[in-house]
Every structure is written in structure tokens, then in C-alpha cells.
Design a protein around this motif. Structure first.
Motif, PDB file in Angstrom:
ATOM      1  N   LYS A  54      27.578  25.216  52.818  1.00  0.00           N
ATOM      2  CA  LYS A  54      28.116  26.548  52.511  1.00  0.00           C
ATOM      3  C   LYS A  54      29.304  26.441  51.545  1.00  0.00           C
ATOM      4  CE  LYS A  54      25.398  28.731  55.459  1.00  0.00           C
ATOM      5  NZ  LYS A  54      25.820  29.008  56.821  1.00  0.00           N
ATOM      6  N   ILE A  55      29.498  27.493  50.770  1.00  0.00           N
ATOM      7  CA  ILE A  55      30.655  27.596  49.877  1.00  0.00           C
ATOM      8  C   ILE A  55      31.703  28.402  50.623  1.00  0.00           C
ATOM      9  CG2 ILE A  55      31.491  28.355  47.619  1.00  0.00           C
ATOM     10  CD1 ILE A  55      28.552  28.294  46.679  1.00  0.00           C
ATOM     11  N   LYS A 105      46.951  27.069  43.814  1.00  0.00           N
ATOM     12  CA  LYS A 105      48.076  27.958  44.101  1.00  0.00           C
ATOM     13  C   LYS A 105      47.767  29.329  43.509  1.00  0.00           C
ATOM     14  CE  LYS A 105      52.996  28.730  43.492  1.00  0.00           C
ATOM     15  NZ  LYS A 105      54.248  28.351  42.824  1.00  0.00           N
ATOM     16  N   MET A 106      47.433  30.272  44.367  1.00  0.00           N
ATOM     17  CA  MET A 106      47.126  31.630  43.927  1.00  0.00           C
ATOM     18  C   MET A 106      47.006  32.558  45.132  1.00  0.00           C
ATOM     19  SD  MET A 106      43.137  30.966  42.848  1.00  0.00           S
ATOM     20  CE  MET A 106      43.172  32.312  41.683  1.00  0.00           C
ATOM     21  N   THR A 107      47.081  33.852  44.884  1.00  0.00           N
ATOM     22  CA  THR A 107      46.884  34.825  45.957  1.00  0.00           C
ATOM     23  C   THR A 107      45.394  35.082  46.138  1.00  0.00           C
ATOM     24  OG1 THR A 107      46.910  36.769  44.528  1.00  0.00           O
ATOM     25  CG2 THR A 107      49.046  35.985  45.338  1.00  0.00           C
ATOM     26  N   VAL A 108      45.048  35.614  47.281  1.00  0.00           N
ATOM     27  CA  VAL A 108      43.649  35.959  47.533  1.00  0.00           C
ATOM     28  C   VAL A 108      43.208  37.089  46.614  1.00  0.00           C
ATOM     29  CG1 VAL A 108      44.220  37.558  49.430  1.00  0.00           C
ATOM     30  CG2 VAL A 108      41.957  36.485  49.344  1.00  0.00           C
ATOM     31  N   GLU A 109      44.142  37.978  46.269  1.00  0.00           N
ATOM     32  CA  GLU A 109      43.807  39.063  45.352  1.00  0.00           C
ATOM     33  C   GLU A 109      43.424  38.519  43.971  1.00  0.00           C
ATOM     34  OE1 GLU A 109      46.687  40.862  48.392  1.00  0.00           O
ATOM     35  OE2 GLU A 109      46.579  38.999  47.256  1.00  0.00           O
ATOM     36  N   MET A 110      44.140  37.481  43.512  1.00  0.00           N
ATOM     37  CA  MET A 110      43.816  36.843  42.230  1.00  0.00           C
ATOM     38  C   MET A 110      42.428  36.209  42.276  1.00  0.00           C
ATOM     39  SD  MET A 110      47.345  34.777  41.451  1.00  0.00           S
ATOM     40  CE  MET A 110      48.957  35.564  41.441  1.00  0.00           C
ATOM     41  N   LEU A 111      42.152  35.479  43.347  1.00  0.00           N
ATOM     42  CA  LEU A 111      40.868  34.790  43.466  1.00  0.00           C
ATOM     43  C   LEU A 111      39.717  35.788  43.540  1.00  0.00           C
ATOM     44  CD1 LEU A 111      39.535  32.000  43.669  1.00  0.00           C
ATOM     45  CD2 LEU A 111      39.672  32.219  46.155  1.00  0.00           C
ATOM     46  N   GLU A 114      38.785  36.737  40.169  1.00  0.00           N
ATOM     47  CA  GLU A 114      38.212  35.607  39.433  1.00  0.00           C
ATOM     48  C   GLU A 114      36.804  35.240  39.913  1.00  0.00           C
ATOM     49  OE1 GLU A 114      39.060  30.954  39.585  1.00  0.00           O
ATOM     50  OE2 GLU A 114      40.820  32.051  38.879  1.00  0.00           O
ATOM     51  N   GLN A 115      36.608  35.271  41.248  1.00  0.00           N
ATOM     52  CA  GLN A 115      35.322  34.832  41.811  1.00  0.00           C
ATOM     53  C   GLN A 115      34.783  35.830  42.848  1.00  0.00           C
ATOM     54  OE1 GLN A 115      36.680  30.679  42.934  1.00  0.00           O
ATOM     55  NE2 GLN A 115      34.835  30.144  41.800  1.00  0.00           N
ATOM     56  N   PRO A 116      34.495  37.058  42.453  1.00  0.00           N
ATOM     57  CA  PRO A 116      33.989  38.036  43.422  1.00  0.00           C
ATOM     58  C   PRO A 116      32.612  37.645  43.957  1.00  0.00           C
ATOM     59  CG  PRO A 116      33.781  38.884  41.191  1.00  0.00           C
ATOM     60  CD  PRO A 116      34.570  37.616  41.084  1.00  0.00           C
ATOM     61  N   HIS A 117      32.411  37.896  45.252  1.00  0.00           N
ATOM     62  CA  HIS A 117      31.115  37.664  45.910  1.00  0.00           C
ATOM     63  C   HIS A 117      30.596  36.235  45.693  1.00  0.00           C
ATOM     64  CE1 HIS A 117      31.435  41.937  46.304  1.00  0.00           C
ATOM     65  NE2 HIS A 117      31.302  42.138  45.013  1.00  0.00           N
ATOM     66  N   HIS A 118      31.514  35.273  45.758  1.00  0.00           N
ATOM     67  CA  HIS A 118      31.165  33.887  45.451  1.00  0.00           C
ATOM     68  C   HIS A 118      30.996  33.023  46.696  1.00  0.00           C
ATOM     69  CE1 HIS A 118      31.145  30.126  43.158  1.00  0.00           C
ATOM     70  NE2 HIS A 118      32.076  29.642  43.988  1.00  0.00           N
ATOM     71  N   ILE A 138      42.779  41.731  53.409  1.00  0.00           N
ATOM     72  CA  ILE A 138      41.462  41.973  54.007  1.00  0.00           C
ATOM     73  C   ILE A 138      40.467  42.463  52.948  1.00  0.00           C
ATOM     74  CG2 ILE A 138      40.220  43.440  55.651  1.00  0.00           C
ATOM     75  CD1 ILE A 138      42.862  43.300  57.366  1.00  0.00           C
ATOM     76  N   LYS A 139      40.929  43.378  52.108  1.00  0.00           N
ATOM     77  CA  LYS A 139      40.071  43.904  51.024  1.00  0.00           C
ATOM     78  C   LYS A 139      39.658  42.776  50.077  1.00  0.00           C
ATOM     79  CE  LYS A 139      40.039  47.292  47.251  1.00  0.00           C
ATOM     80  NZ  LYS A 139      40.852  48.269  46.485  1.00  0.00           N
ATOM     81  N   ALA A 140      40.605  41.930  49.706  1.00  0.00           N
ATOM     82  CA  ALA A 140      40.310  40.816  48.801  1.00  0.00           C
ATOM     83  C   ALA A 140      39.345  39.815  49.444  1.00  0.00           C
ATOM     84  CB  ALA A 140      41.600  40.119  48.378  1.00  0.00           C
ATOM     85  N   CYS A 141      39.528  39.544  50.725  1.00  0.00           N
ATOM     86  CA  CYS A 141      38.612  38.643  51.441  1.00  0.00           C
ATOM     87  C   CYS A 141      37.193  39.204  51.425  1.00  0.00           C
ATOM     88  CB  CYS A 141      39.084  38.433  52.878  1.00  0.00           C
ATOM     89  SG  CYS A 141      40.542  37.365  53.043  1.00  0.00           S
ATOM     90  N   ALA A 142      37.082  40.507  51.610  1.00  0.00           N
ATOM     91  CA  ALA A 142      35.768  41.156  51.573  1.00  0.00           C
ATOM     92  C   ALA A 142      35.143  41.018  50.183  1.00  0.00           C
ATOM     93  CB  ALA A 142      35.905  42.626  51.948  1.00  0.00           C
ATOM     94  N   GLN A 143      35.961  41.168  49.154  1.00  0.00           N
ATOM     95  CA  GLN A 143      35.459  41.073  47.776  1.00  0.00           C
ATOM     96  C   GLN A 143      35.012  39.660  47.427  1.00  0.00           C
ATOM     97  OE1 GLN A 143      38.949  42.559  45.807  1.00  0.00           O
ATOM     98  NE2 GLN A 143      38.253  44.696  45.807  1.00  0.00           N
ATOM     99  N   LEU A 144      35.604  38.663  48.064  1.00  0.00           N
ATOM    100  CA  LEU A 144      35.251  37.262  47.801  1.00  0.00           C
ATOM    101  C   LEU A 144      33.898  36.882  48.386  1.00  0.00           C
ATOM    102  CD1 LEU A 144      38.624  35.435  48.557  1.00  0.00           C
ATOM    103  CD2 LEU A 144      37.433  35.473  46.361  1.00  0.00           C
ATOM    104  N   THR A 145      33.456  37.623  49.381  1.00  0.00           N
ATOM    105  CA  THR A 145      32.313  37.202  50.195  1.00  0.00           C
ATOM    106  C   THR A 145      30.982  37.678  49.638  1.00  0.00           C
ATOM    107  OG1 THR A 145      33.814  37.474  52.079  1.00  0.00           O
ATOM    108  CG2 THR A 145      31.513  37.032  52.582  1.00  0.00           C
ATOM    109  N   LYS A 146      30.008  36.773  49.633  1.00  0.00           N
ATOM    110  CA  LYS A 146      28.648  37.135  49.231  1.00  0.00           C
ATOM    111  C   LYS A 146      28.078  38.147  50.223  1.00  0.00           C
ATOM    112  CE  LYS A 146      27.288  32.761  47.038  1.00  0.00           C
ATOM    113  NZ  LYS A 146      26.310  31.651  47.065  1.00  0.00           N
ATOM    114  N   PRO A 147      27.205  39.042  49.786  1.00  0.00           N
ATOM    115  CA  PRO A 147      26.551  39.954  50.731  1.00  0.00           C
ATOM    116  C   PRO A 147      25.877  39.167  51.856  1.00  0.00           C
ATOM    117  CG  PRO A 147      26.091  40.625  48.477  1.00  0.00           C
ATOM    118  CD  PRO A 147      26.794  39.300  48.391  1.00  0.00           C
ATOM    119  N   GLY A 148      26.170  39.556  53.084  1.00  0.00           N
ATOM    120  CA  GLY A 148      25.627  38.847  54.241  1.00  0.00           C
ATOM    121  C   GLY A 148      26.476  37.679  54.689  1.00  0.00           C
TER     122      GLY A 148
END
Length: 235
Positions: A54-55, A105-111, A114-118, A138-148
Motif C-alpha cells: 500500500k501507498i 518537511k511540509m504541512t498536510v495541506e501542502m501535500l 501536490e498529491q491529491p487522491h494518491h 481532516i479535510k486535507a487527509c481526505a483529499q490525500l486519500t484514494k477513493p475507497g
């Protein structure tokens, strides 16, 4: 709210930076993290259907205790934090452990930009109660996550018992944590976390409590969510 795009409290960052060199000492102020790490690692591994292949990203990774453990289970792991000192310790420990983690070194909002749904799995442990704007995290964590994919948050409930156990008990009586580690007003009720997660588009909330027995000095995952708890969501 965010200040100049950085959703972080400088005092909180400095607090943990001062202790950074002790992250990997299992008898230091970070002993509780070492003790609970196998519990939360197994919970993430089992609920997500296995970390291998898993990524994953560990948000607020600190010195890398959970990040390295997930990498050891076969996950392609990224760890992000804003503490230079903690990240240096995390990177140095890779030389000792031989694990592979991409520390940044970065915030979750930055990531998230950069890498939405990754990512298949996003973990954010013991961090929400230390940031000015947990809803943004929480919003940024959701944006980082692949559907499912899965998102895991661990934090501390807000009620008289949690004040007694997490602050008076852990910081002043048992001295499990340094005094001033936590601020009661920043604790988050499960209902509040669930509401913020739903607003971020996350679903299927699962919750489990993390308890500590001061007599046996044993941590356990069980139904009691009155103090520490982990909530998992699907993207």
C-alpha cells in the motif's frame, strides 16, 4: 485558523522539537508512543486489509515510530512533519533500521495540493489536538486519500475523565508525559471528529478506544473511548 498557510502552533512545534533527540529512546518521554505503536499498527494493518504494497502517508510523523513500523510491514511510506529536529532524528534512524521512508518537511495541506487522491492509507495520530485548525487537517487527509482508501485519526476525548486521566494522571501523577503536553480545550469529542470528517467527505466511521491500566502498565484497544480513541474512515 491557518496563519500564512501554515496550520501549526509554533509553541507546540517547539515543545516537541526540544525532545526530538529522545524519540527513539523507549524509556523517554516518548515511551507511551513506543508502547501503543504495536496496537495501532496492527489495527491499521487489519482494518485496511493489510499494509503490504500500500501507498501510505503518516501525517505529523515526528521521529518516525509509526512510519517505520508501516514501512516494515511492506508499505511504501511517506512521513511528513514541520519539525526539522524530529525529521532529522527520523532520517538518522533509517540508517540504523534499514527501512525506507520518504520524510518531508511540509504541512498536510501542502501535500494534499501536490498529491491529491494518491494514498491508499493516511494516518494522523496524536496530532489533531495540537493544531490550531483540526478541520483543515481532516479535510486535507481526505483529499490525500484514494477513493475507497482509509484514513486513521487518533486523538483524545474531551470530558472530565479525559482531563483527569490524560492531563492530571499522565502528566502530573504517573509522569508518563511531560507537563504541558496537552491542552484540555484542544481535546476533540468523537462526535466532533465524525462531524468534521463527514464535512470532508469521509464515510463509514469506525471507532475503538485505547486504554491504559496504571497497575499493570498495559495499553489495550477496547470499547472504552472516554479518553484516547482511534477513528477510521473510508474516502
Amino acid at each position: 485558523m491557518e496563519n500564512d498557510g501554515i496550520n501549526a502552533d509554533p509553541i507546540e512545534l517547539e515543545k516537541f522539537s526540544q525532545l526530538a533527540h529522545r524519540w527513539w529512546d523507549p524509556n523517554s518521554e516518548f515511551k507511551p508512543l513506543h508502547d501503543i505503536n504495536p496496537l495501532r499498527l496492527n489495527y491499521i494493518d487489519q482494518l485496511s486489509g493489510g499494509l503490504k504494497g500500500k501507498i501510505v502517508v503518516d501525517v505529523g510523523c515526528g521521529g518516525g515510530i509509526l512510519s517505520e513500523a508501516m514501512a516494515a510491514r511492506g508499505a511504501k511510506t511517506t512521513g511528513i512533519d514541520l519539525s526539522d529536529k524530529a525529521l532529522k532524528v527520523a532520517k538518522l534512524h533509517l540508517l540504523e533500521s534499514g527501512q525506507q521512508v520518504d520524510y518531508r518537511k511540509m504541512t498536510v495541506e501542502m501535500l494534499a495540493k501536490e498529491q491529491p487522491h494518491h494514498f491508499n492509507i493516511v494516518t494522523c495520530m496524536e496530532m489533531l489536538e495540537h493544531v490550531p485548525d483540526p478541520a483543515s487537517v481532516i479535510k486535507a487527509c481526505a483529499q490525500l486519500t484514494k477513493p475507497g482508501g482509509w484514513v486513521f485519526f487518533s486523538t483524545i476525548n474531551r470530558n472530565p475523565k479525559s482531563y483527569l486521566f490524560a492531563i492530571l494522571g499522565a502528566e502530573y501523577i504517573l509522569k508518563l508525559l511531560p507537563k504541558g503536553t496537552h491542552e484540555y480545550a484542544k481535546f476533540i469529542k468523537p462526535s466532533e471528529l465524525a462531524c468534521m470528517a463527514r464535512a470532508a467527505g469521509l464515510t463509514d466511521a469506525k471507532i475503538i478506544g485505547m486504554t491504559y491500566n496504571p497497575l499493570t502498565k498495559v495499553y489495550a484497544l477496547e470499547a472504552d473511548t472516554s479518553v484516547n480513541y482511534i477513528m477510521a474512515f473510508r474516502a
